[in-house]
Design an enzyme around this catalytic site. Sequence first.
Site, mmCIF file in Angstrom:
data_model
loop_
_atom_site.group_PDB
_atom_site.id
_atom_site.type_symbol
_atom_site.label_atom_id
_atom_site.label_comp_id
_atom_site.label_asym_id
_atom_site.label_seq_id
_atom_site.Cartn_x
_atom_site.Cartn_y
_atom_site.Cartn_z
ATOM 1 N N THR A 12 0.824 -1.220 0.000
ATOM 2 C CA THR A 12 0.000 0.000 0.000
ATOM 3 C C THR A 12 0.851 1.260 0.000
ATOM 4 O O THR A 12 0.492 2.262 -0.610
ATOM 5 C CB THR A 12 -0.899 0.005 1.262
ATOM 6 O OG1 THR A 12 -1.785 -1.096 1.164
ATOM 7 C CG2 THR A 12 -1.696 1.281 1.399
ATOM 8 N N SER A 54 1.259 -7.501 -1.440
ATOM 9 C CA SER A 54 1.934 -8.614 -0.741
ATOM 10 C C SER A 54 1.089 -9.877 -0.703
ATOM 11 O O SER A 54 1.585 -10.945 -0.350
ATOM 12 C CB SER A 54 2.360 -8.208 0.667
ATOM 13 O OG SER A 54 1.265 -8.174 1.549
ATOM 14 N N THR A 85 1.391 -4.852 4.048
ATOM 15 C CA THR A 85 1.203 -5.307 5.433
ATOM 16 C C THR A 85 0.561 -6.697 5.518
ATOM 17 O O THR A 85 0.733 -7.390 6.511
ATOM 18 C CB THR A 85 0.312 -4.320 6.226
ATOM 19 O OG1 THR A 85 -0.956 -4.215 5.577
ATOM 20 C CG2 THR A 85 0.960 -2.952 6.315
ATOM 21 N N ASP A 86 -0.163 -7.096 4.461
ATOM 22 C CA ASP A 86 -0.963 -8.319 4.586
ATOM 23 C C ASP A 86 -0.125 -9.566 4.859
ATOM 24 O O ASP A 86 -0.532 -10.439 5.619
ATOM 25 C CB ASP A 86 -1.830 -8.533 3.337
ATOM 26 C CG ASP A 86 -2.952 -7.501 3.245
ATOM 27 O OD1 ASP A 86 -3.259 -6.867 4.269
ATOM 28 O OD2 ASP A 86 -3.510 -7.331 2.149
HETATM 29 N N1 ASP Z 1 -2.909 -5.395 0.282
HETATM 30 C C1 ASP Z 1 -1.791 -4.585 0.725
HETATM 31 C C2 ASP Z 1 -0.539 -5.433 0.700
HETATM 32 O O1 ASP Z 1 -0.363 -6.243 1.544
HETATM 33 C C3 ASP Z 1 -2.054 -4.073 2.095
HETATM 34 C C4 ASP Z 1 -0.978 -3.179 2.653
HETATM 35 O O2 ASP Z 1 0.103 -3.007 2.143
HETATM 36 O O3 ASP Z 1 -1.246 -2.580 3.718
HETATM 37 O O4 ASP Z 1 0.247 -5.283 -0.199
#
Ligand code: ASP
Length: 327
Positions: A12, A54, A85-86
């Site tokens: 993100t 991710s 973050t995922d």
């Molecule tokens: N869907 C995103 C990822 O994991 C979520 C994030 O980065 O917060 O790439």
Amino acid sequence: MKKICLIATGGTIVSKDGGSGLEPDLTPQELLSYVPELKEVAEISVRELFRLDSTNINPGHWIKMAGCIREEYENFDGFVVIHGTDTMAYTAAALSYLVQDSEKPIILTGSQKSVYNRDTDARRNLTDAFCYAADPRSHGVYIVFDGTAILGTHARKTRTHSYNAFSSINCPAAAVMQEGRIIRYFEPELSGKVKFYGQMNPRVLRVRPYPGISKEILTRTMDCYDGLVIECFGTSGIPAYGGFDTAVSEWARAGKAIVATTQVPHEGSDMSVYRVGKDLMGLGLMEAFDMTPEAVLAKLMWALGNAGNREELKRLFAGKVWMDTFF
Ligand code: ASP
């Protein structure tokens, strides 16, 4: 000034919405242009490995990240990995096994809101990650997020939207950060010189029993996997109805590596308490104790990828790495 390598993988933090939903878009240079104050923290060079949500990071990407760190190890004082973050907690665990006893810090960060948002958490997280990576007392793999440094083997994403997306599970946070200042609670000791590994075996099935589960999830899949992580109820239970426990025994008899862990988020497994657990241990299973599910999965893939035989596999899995068992 410390030399830090920024390894970009997506997430993100570098995402934009081009009309079909957020997706990684910004280059690492564009990302850095939003945080010019980082120039005062470290001399930064960039390696962009991927530009992925991710969700699509897999063990092959972990090996490439570890390979990049190995290639650049002598050129830098530390590493900051930006990541979605995922699955960041899985990558942090995997890097903790693939790069062990690193005297140079390897810090993962990202954000819940893209860097160009006015109320983004990206700028703070990046600044904290670089300050942590540039500090001479930092070693090893951490997630630095929302002002907290969490050991790479104990992080878990516990919130989908809030800025405090990560929790440190079964282990206190190692440090908190206030305006670039690090307040350390503890720092694990390194047990030798840095060791790099280049193998992971992703043929691991993770099964989380629920009331009513049937044995087919195990009987129909056995040939596709070399390892099984079974997330027991409570301290140690797996169902004994419908042949489910017998199916677990068949995996054990077939020589598959099986790790018993718990589906309860806190306080870990203890197979010695109930008869159901003791019966399982009789099959020669390995136990996860207080490791996170992310660390269990990554450690089993790493142990399967690097052990020459069953004894070595058990030894690798049981060895404490980067405080992955804390209790
Ligand atoms: N869907 C995103 C990822 O994991 C979520 C994030 O980065 O917060 O790439």
